[in-house]
Scaffold this motif. Sequence first.
Motif, mmCIF file in Angstrom:
data_model
loop_
_atom_site.group_PDB
_atom_site.id
_atom_site.type_symbol
_atom_site.label_atom_id
_atom_site.label_comp_id
_atom_site.label_asym_id
_atom_site.label_seq_id
_atom_site.Cartn_x
_atom_site.Cartn_y
_atom_site.Cartn_z
ATOM 1 N N LEU A 44 -2.845 15.845 -24.685
ATOM 2 C CA LEU A 44 -3.886 16.617 -24.949
ATOM 3 C C LEU A 44 -3.717 17.638 -25.899
ATOM 4 O O LEU A 44 -4.382 18.637 -26.386
ATOM 5 N N VAL A 45 -1.750 18.801 -25.617
ATOM 6 C CA VAL A 45 -1.548 19.346 -26.434
ATOM 7 C C VAL A 45 -1.186 18.345 -27.864
ATOM 8 O O VAL A 45 -1.705 19.127 -28.665
ATOM 9 N N MET A 46 -1.305 17.822 -28.417
ATOM 10 C CA MET A 46 -0.532 16.916 -29.371
ATOM 11 C C MET A 46 -1.793 16.252 -30.181
ATOM 12 O O MET A 46 -1.924 16.936 -32.033
ATOM 13 N N THR A 47 -3.162 16.227 -29.770
ATOM 14 C CA THR A 47 -3.778 16.311 -30.155
ATOM 15 C C THR A 47 -5.257 16.982 -30.557
ATOM 16 O O THR A 47 -6.102 16.885 -31.012
ATOM 17 N N ASN A 48 -4.373 17.896 -29.700
ATOM 18 C CA ASN A 48 -5.405 19.358 -29.727
ATOM 19 C C ASN A 48 -6.828 18.925 -29.352
ATOM 20 O O ASN A 48 -7.727 19.690 -30.423
ATOM 21 N N ALA A 49 -7.493 18.117 -28.540
ATOM 22 C CA ALA A 49 -8.853 17.950 -27.330
ATOM 23 C C ALA A 49 -9.458 18.747 -27.312
ATOM 24 O O ALA A 49 -10.679 18.501 -27.641
ATOM 25 N N PHE A 50 -8.989 20.205 -26.930
ATOM 26 C CA PHE A 50 -10.089 21.352 -26.736
ATOM 27 C C PHE A 50 -9.527 22.127 -28.009
ATOM 28 O O PHE A 50 -8.627 22.574 -28.598
ATOM 29 N N ALA A 51 -10.901 23.134 -28.324
ATOM 30 C CA ALA A 51 -10.862 23.558 -29.696
ATOM 31 C C ALA A 51 -10.085 25.462 -28.877
ATOM 32 O O ALA A 51 -9.739 26.089 -29.164
ATOM 33 N N ASP A 52 -10.733 25.255 -27.271
ATOM 34 C CA ASP A 52 -10.354 26.258 -26.629
ATOM 35 C C ASP A 52 -8.934 25.970 -26.100
ATOM 36 O O ASP A 52 -9.045 25.535 -24.782
ATOM 37 N N THR A 53 -7.647 27.199 -26.436
ATOM 38 C CA THR A 53 -6.762 26.782 -26.195
ATOM 39 C C THR A 53 -6.404 26.814 -24.312
ATOM 40 O O THR A 53 -5.534 26.916 -23.746
ATOM 41 N N ARG A 54 -6.965 27.725 -24.085
ATOM 42 C CA ARG A 54 -6.474 27.929 -22.943
ATOM 43 C C ARG A 54 -6.924 27.080 -21.887
ATOM 44 O O ARG A 54 -6.554 26.893 -20.731
ATOM 45 N N ILE A 55 -8.404 25.969 -22.147
ATOM 46 C CA ILE A 55 -9.118 25.558 -21.433
ATOM 47 C C ILE A 55 -7.543 24.173 -21.051
ATOM 48 O O ILE A 55 -7.225 23.720 -20.197
ATOM 49 N N THR A 56 -6.490 23.304 -22.555
ATOM 50 C CA THR A 56 -5.764 23.121 -22.635
ATOM 51 C C THR A 56 -4.821 23.849 -21.199
ATOM 52 O O THR A 56 -3.694 22.647 -21.073
ATOM 53 N N ALA A 57 -4.646 24.905 -21.632
ATOM 54 C CA ALA A 57 -2.503 25.786 -20.443
ATOM 55 C C ALA A 57 -3.965 25.550 -19.426
ATOM 56 O O ALA A 57 -2.803 25.156 -18.618
#
Length: 127
Positions: A44-57
């Motif tokens: 998820l982090v390497m592909t930037n799967a979500f535009a909102d970084t809060r969702i990834t975090a």
Amino acid sequence: MAGHAHHDAHGHGGHGDAPAHGSRREYITGFLLSVVLTAIPFALVMTNAFADTRITAGIVMISAIVQIVVHMIYFLHMNTKSENGWTLMALIFTAILVVIVLSGSLWVMYHMNLNMMPQMSGEMSGM
């Protein structure tokens, strides 16, 4: 012989009191779960799967918490029945510490970013 009888009287000498060790299947299951719970946040982090970084975090934090539980169950063999429930108390204590550390870390990083970054960009433009 008397020392051995005294030792057994307190329930510490019998082989039945030893904590159960995991089977090979349990260790492999724990390992595979750990790999998956590491690979998903990494991807998820390497592909930037979500535009909102809060969702990834949020997903990374949830994966970290689940991974801690997986390690405690599959590798440390903690459950509610062993050691008269003391492992359950250790699990609760660990969960509280994880919540404090994660929320504190996020709070500090958010406020450092909020308070320090605008000043740094203003100083750089004045040079």
